[in-house]
Design a protein around this motif. Structure first.
Motif, mmCIF file in Angstrom:
data_model
loop_
_atom_site.group_PDB
_atom_site.id
_atom_site.type_symbol
_atom_site.label_atom_id
_atom_site.label_comp_id
_atom_site.label_asym_id
_atom_site.label_seq_id
_atom_site.Cartn_x
_atom_site.Cartn_y
_atom_site.Cartn_z
ATOM 1 N N ASN A 138 22.217 38.086 16.088
ATOM 2 C CA ASN A 138 21.142 38.010 15.101
ATOM 3 C C ASN A 138 21.674 37.899 13.680
ATOM 4 O OD1 ASN A 138 21.126 41.320 15.170
ATOM 5 N ND2 ASN A 138 20.168 40.592 13.294
ATOM 6 N N LEU A 139 20.861 37.331 12.829
ATOM 7 C CA LEU A 139 21.173 37.167 11.408
ATOM 8 C C LEU A 139 20.754 38.427 10.676
ATOM 9 C CD1 LEU A 139 21.752 35.353 8.840
ATOM 10 C CD2 LEU A 139 19.355 34.636 9.008
ATOM 11 N N GLY A 198 14.465 39.391 8.389
ATOM 12 C CA GLY A 198 13.655 39.949 9.459
ATOM 13 C C GLY A 198 13.482 38.982 10.606
ATOM 14 N N LEU A 199 12.473 39.246 11.436
ATOM 15 C CA LEU A 199 12.290 38.497 12.673
ATOM 16 C C LEU A 199 11.959 37.022 12.446
ATOM 17 C CD1 LEU A 199 12.089 38.358 15.732
ATOM 18 C CD2 LEU A 199 9.726 39.181 15.546
ATOM 19 N N SER A 200 10.975 36.732 11.600
ATOM 20 C CA SER A 200 10.553 35.340 11.423
ATOM 21 C C SER A 200 11.693 34.484 10.892
ATOM 22 C CB SER A 200 9.348 35.266 10.481
ATOM 23 O OG SER A 200 9.683 35.753 9.189
ATOM 24 N N ALA A 223 16.197 30.584 11.721
ATOM 25 C CA ALA A 223 17.625 30.349 11.480
ATOM 26 C C ALA A 223 18.342 29.791 12.708
ATOM 27 C CB ALA A 223 18.297 31.638 11.029
ATOM 28 N N PHE A 224 17.925 30.195 13.905
ATOM 29 C CA PHE A 224 18.609 29.739 15.109
ATOM 30 C C PHE A 224 18.178 28.336 15.548
ATOM 31 C CE2 PHE A 224 19.723 34.241 15.674
ATOM 32 C CZ PHE A 224 21.037 34.125 16.147
ATOM 33 N N GLU A 225 17.194 27.782 14.866
ATOM 34 C CA GLU A 225 16.760 26.426 15.204
ATOM 35 C C GLU A 225 17.702 25.398 14.572
ATOM 36 O OE1 GLU A 225 12.749 26.059 13.900
ATOM 37 O OE2 GLU A 225 11.949 27.482 15.368
ATOM 38 N N LEU A 267 21.585 27.896 11.432
ATOM 39 C CA LEU A 267 22.877 28.408 11.894
ATOM 40 C C LEU A 267 23.666 27.386 12.713
ATOM 41 C CD1 LEU A 267 22.036 32.128 12.770
ATOM 42 C CD2 LEU A 267 23.280 31.241 10.798
ATOM 43 N N PRO A 268 23.034 26.618 13.610
ATOM 44 C CA PRO A 268 23.819 25.584 14.320
ATOM 45 C C PRO A 268 24.462 24.582 13.358
ATOM 46 C CG PRO A 268 21.749 25.975 15.456
ATOM 47 C CD PRO A 268 21.675 26.726 14.167
ATOM 48 N N TYR A 269 23.705 24.160 12.334
ATOM 49 C CA TYR A 269 24.231 23.215 11.341
ATOM 50 C C TYR A 269 25.358 23.873 10.542
ATOM 51 C CZ TYR A 269 24.392 20.213 7.174
ATOM 52 O OH TYR A 269 24.810 19.404 6.147
ATOM 53 N N ALA A 270 25.117 25.124 10.065
ATOM 54 C CA ALA A 270 26.119 25.824 9.259
ATOM 55 C C ALA A 270 27.396 26.047 10.062
ATOM 56 C CB ALA A 270 25.551 27.154 8.771
#
Length: 338
Positions: free
Chosen positions: A113-114, A283-285, A290-292, A300-303
């Protein structure tokens, strides 16, 4: 007849005693608490990571049936301890996760998680006579090699058309770098909160670039040893749940939360209030988004792909890293279903 009656009474007594003892042995103890799982979690004085201290002090770990061995250390020590298997989980950046996976990590690391984004919390601080990044050419610049501060510096140089060879690199540990800057031994230092406060003690010093100028490039996470994750998935889920419970607690109890983070980070509450914008807790949203997959560092995938390419270009990593497997959004998504 009387003797027979005595034998009957004695036999009934023994049967009754057996039933009582049997019930005491076989019946489960209703008041026995469910088993508690232990996890060794590392964190540092970075304000985004110091949030874990709130979970400890406010009983949030216990609420999620966790026994957490919360281990505080300087950031670099935490990275090393986690990479060597002395921790089950750690609070660290995306950059450092990929870097250690490509160099010295003895364990497979997974981001679950972020926790926060650095939106100004990492900075390049310079002496009074320096006005912009281009004026760093030929100057002594202190940073810790291979660290996220090194990343920030290289991205800044690249953005303004300079090469690493254009500066005089001074590679020391974080505390030594700040001390050298204050003593005037170097012209600039790449550092972060809370060490920024000390760097700014040099009269006339100023921040000429921060992570705010490179949005999304520096993010922090709960990172777990994959072996631990596969063996104890429910413990990892409870740890992720604890993070989101802590963020909710912070929203409802800002004063108490600020005091705990300030004490853990070695700051005053007044200092922390200045730094809350540069350290954005997620938070959650925001985690779900971020994981998309996207086309900016907010994804996060791009980063992860861009940081991996950067590390390869600099030849800082020795082995390949499976970027697809380093991110596991399942625990965040499971929490959203609760």
């Amino acid at each position: 007849m009387k003797q027979r009656q005595h034998l009957i009474n004695f036999s009934l007594f023994l049967i009754g005693l057996f039933l009582i003892v049997s019930c005491q042995i076989l019946q489960p103890e209703l008041n026995t608490p469910s088993s508690v799982s232990t996890v060794r979690l590392g964190f540092s004085n970075w304000p985004g990571c110091a949030v874990w201290q709130i979970a400890s002090e406010q009983g949030i770990f216990q609420k999620n049936n966790l026994d957490v061995d919360l281990q505080f250390s300087d950031y670099t020590t935490g990275l090393t301890n986690f990479a060597s298997g002395q921790l089950d989980a750690n609070c660290q950046t995306l950059y450092d996760t990929i870097y250690f996976m490509g160099t010295d990590s003895q364990v497979d690391q997974v981001i679950v998680n972020l926790t926060d984004w650095s939106t100004g919390g990492d900075q390049i601080v310079v002496a009074p006579e320096i006005k912009n990044i281009t004026e760093l050419k030929g100057k002594k610049v202190a940073f810790e090699s291979g660290s996220v501060g090194n990343l920030l510096l290289l991205l800044a140089l690249e953005k303004y058309g300079l090469k690493p060879s254009d500066i005089q690199a001074v590679n020391q540990d974080l505390i030594t770098n700040v001390a050298l800057f204050i003593e005037g031994e170097v012209d600039a230092v790449s550092t972060y909160i809370p060490f920024l406060k000390a760097a700014m003690n040099l009269p006339g010093s100023q921040i000429i670039l921060s992570s705010k100028d490179l949005p999304g490039a520096i993010s922090d996470h709960l990172v777990v040893n994959r072996k631990f994750l596969e063996t104890h998935p429910q413990v990892v889920q409870s740890l992720v749940n604890s993070w989101f419970d802590t963020v909710e607690f912070m929203e409802k109890n800002p004063d108490v939360s600020r005091q705990i983070i300030a004490d853990t980070s070695g700051l005053t509450v007044q200092d922390l209030k200045k730094y809350e914008s540069p350290v954005s807790t997620k938070g959650l949203s925001e985690n779900l988004t971020a994981f998309e997959r996207g086309e900016t560092f907010a994804s996060l995938p791009y980063a992860a792909e861009k940081i991996y390419q950067f590390l390869q270009k600099q030849k800082w990593i020795k082995k390949s890293v499976n970027i697809e497997q380093i991110l596991d959004p399942s625990f965040v998504r499971n929490h959203s279903k609760n």
